[in-house]
Write a protein that holds these residues in place. Structure first.
Motif, PDB file in Angstrom:
ATOM      1  N   TRP A  48       6.479  52.985  23.603  1.00 61.62           N
ATOM      2  CA  TRP A  48       6.876  52.259  24.813  1.00 61.62           C
ATOM      3  C   TRP A  48       7.327  50.842  24.492  1.00 61.62           C
ATOM      4  O   TRP A  48       7.981  50.185  25.292  1.00 61.62           O
ATOM      5  N   ALA A  49       6.964  50.351  23.301  1.00 60.47           N
ATOM      6  CA  ALA A  49       7.214  48.959  22.952  1.00 60.47           C
ATOM      7  C   ALA A  49       8.499  48.776  22.148  1.00 60.47           C
ATOM      8  O   ALA A  49       8.830  47.665  21.739  1.00 60.47           O
ATOM      9  N   CYS A 121       4.531  47.821  18.562  1.00 58.73           N
ATOM     10  CA  CYS A 121       3.123  48.069  18.899  1.00 58.73           C
ATOM     11  C   CYS A 121       2.427  49.011  17.914  1.00 58.73           C
ATOM     12  O   CYS A 121       2.932  50.091  17.628  1.00 58.73           O
ATOM     13  N   ASN A 123      -1.046  49.620  18.288  1.00 63.84           N
ATOM     14  CA  ASN A 123      -2.400  49.781  18.841  1.00 63.84           C
ATOM     15  C   ASN A 123      -2.965  51.184  18.697  1.00 63.84           C
ATOM     16  O   ASN A 123      -4.174  51.344  18.532  1.00 63.84           O
ATOM     17  N   CYS A 124      -2.102  52.182  18.819  1.00 63.37           N
ATOM     18  CA  CYS A 124      -2.609  53.558  18.803  1.00 63.37           C
ATOM     19  C   CYS A 124      -2.054  54.305  17.593  1.00 63.37           C
ATOM     20  O   CYS A 124      -0.927  54.050  17.171  1.00 63.37           O
ATOM     21  N   THR A 128       1.691  57.269  23.344  1.00 68.05           N
ATOM     22  CA  THR A 128       1.808  58.285  24.394  1.00 68.05           C
ATOM     23  C   THR A 128       3.269  58.550  24.775  1.00 68.05           C
ATOM     24  O   THR A 128       3.544  59.479  25.521  1.00 68.05           O
ATOM     25  N   CYS A 134       1.641  54.195  28.923  1.00 71.47           N
ATOM     26  CA  CYS A 134       0.952  53.466  27.850  1.00 71.47           C
ATOM     27  C   CYS A 134      -0.550  53.429  28.125  1.00 71.47           C
ATOM     28  O   CYS A 134      -0.981  53.176  29.243  1.00 71.47           O
ATOM     29  N   ARG A 135      -1.349  53.665  27.077  1.00 69.19           N
ATOM     30  CA  ARG A 135      -2.811  53.663  27.233  1.00 69.19           C
ATOM     31  C   ARG A 135      -3.369  52.265  27.499  1.00 69.19           C
ATOM     32  O   ARG A 135      -4.338  52.092  28.213  1.00 69.19           O
ATOM     33  N   PHE A 136      -2.773  51.257  26.867  1.00 64.90           N
ATOM     34  CA  PHE A 136      -3.319  49.896  26.946  1.00 64.90           C
ATOM     35  C   PHE A 136      -2.211  48.896  27.275  1.00 64.90           C
ATOM     36  O   PHE A 136      -1.845  48.070  26.434  1.00 64.90           O
ATOM     37  N   MET A 140      -0.346  45.832  24.873  1.00 66.23           N
ATOM     38  CA  MET A 140       0.896  46.317  24.266  1.00 66.23           C
ATOM     39  C   MET A 140       1.676  45.155  23.620  1.00 66.23           C
ATOM     40  O   MET A 140       1.737  44.064  24.184  1.00 66.23           O
TER      41      MET A 140
HETATM   42  S1  SF4 Z   1      -0.686  50.511  23.378  1.00 64.62           S
HETATM   43 FE1  SF4 Z   1      -0.618  52.567  22.476  1.00 64.62          FE
HETATM   44  S2  SF4 Z   1       0.352  53.825  24.087  1.00 64.62           S
HETATM   45 FE2  SF4 Z   1       0.817  51.683  24.564  1.00 64.62          FE
HETATM   46  S3  SF4 Z   1       2.817  51.241  23.579  1.00 64.62           S
HETATM   47 FE3  SF4 Z   1       1.197  50.639  22.151  1.00 64.62          FE
HETATM   48  S4  SF4 Z   1       0.946  52.441  20.817  1.00 64.62           S
HETATM   49 FE4  SF4 Z   1       1.984  53.141  22.712  1.00 64.62          FE
END
Ligand code: SF4
Length: 178
Positions: A48-49, A121, A123-124, A128, A134-136, A140
């Motif tokens: 998403w980023a 990003c 983070n994961c 998703t 986005c989960r977070f 992000m």
């Molecule tokens: S926080 Fe996780 S779900 Fe959201 S853009 Fe970043 S990697 Fe993807």
């Protein structure tokens, strides 16, 4: 918060170098977005980023135009040699953790801030995108290159080097605040 207070905060949160940003100097470049689309980092169309998830360059301009000032932060590490992967990994981990801690601190003052990192990003383990939201969203980190920003030039415009010399490695990222 004054620029001096922002710089002190960056130091307190473990960054080796920081500078205030004048968002009016940010220039969105088609060449940078094209390089992004060439997908050398493997992230294009994967999170998403990163593009194309957040729109075209016009949309990048529109989003960036909402901000006047920001903070650029850097983590710098001296490497043992060109193959010091452990040192590079340590630097990436330290930079990512400090960036997220400072992100949450700055969010208290600027809930609508925009966090941008080199490379996007992380983070994961698996984003998703594109099937679920986005989960977070509040953690992000958008890709600076994805926004069409030439990171070397962004650093120059802030008065700090993109690279701190032979034998060192630097990670740069920024927050657009208001
Ligand atoms: S926080 Fe996780 S779900 Fe959201 S853009 Fe970043 S990697 Fe993807």
């Amino acid at each position: 918060m004054t620029d001096q207070e922002l710089l002190a905060l960056a130091e307190e949160y473990g960054f080796d170098c920081a500078a205030p940003m004048d968002a009016a100097k940010l220039e969105v470049l088609q060449d940078v977005r094209d390089a992004c689309a060439a997908n050398r980092c493997g992230q294009y169309n994967k999170t998403w980023a990163c593009p194309p998830a957040f729109g075209d360059l016009e949309e990048s301009r529109r989003i960036l135009a909402k901000y006047k000032r920001g903070l650029l932060v850097q983590s710098v590490q001296t490497l043992e040699d060109d193959f010091d992967w452990e040192g590079i990994q340590e630097l990436g981990k330290r930079h990512g953790e400090n960036f997220q801690r400072l992100y949450q601190r700055l969010r208290e003052a600027w809930p609508d801030l925009l966090a941008l990192g080199a490379g996007g990003c992380k983070n994961c383990k698996e984003c998703t995108y594109p099937d679920n939201p986005c989960r977070f969203p509040d953690r992000m980190v958008y890709s600076m290159e994805g926004f069409g920003l030439f990171v070397t030039q962004v650093c120059r415009d802030c008065g700090i080097p993109y690279n701190h010399g032979r034998g060192t490695m630097t990670y740069s990222a920024c927050f657009l605040l208001e």
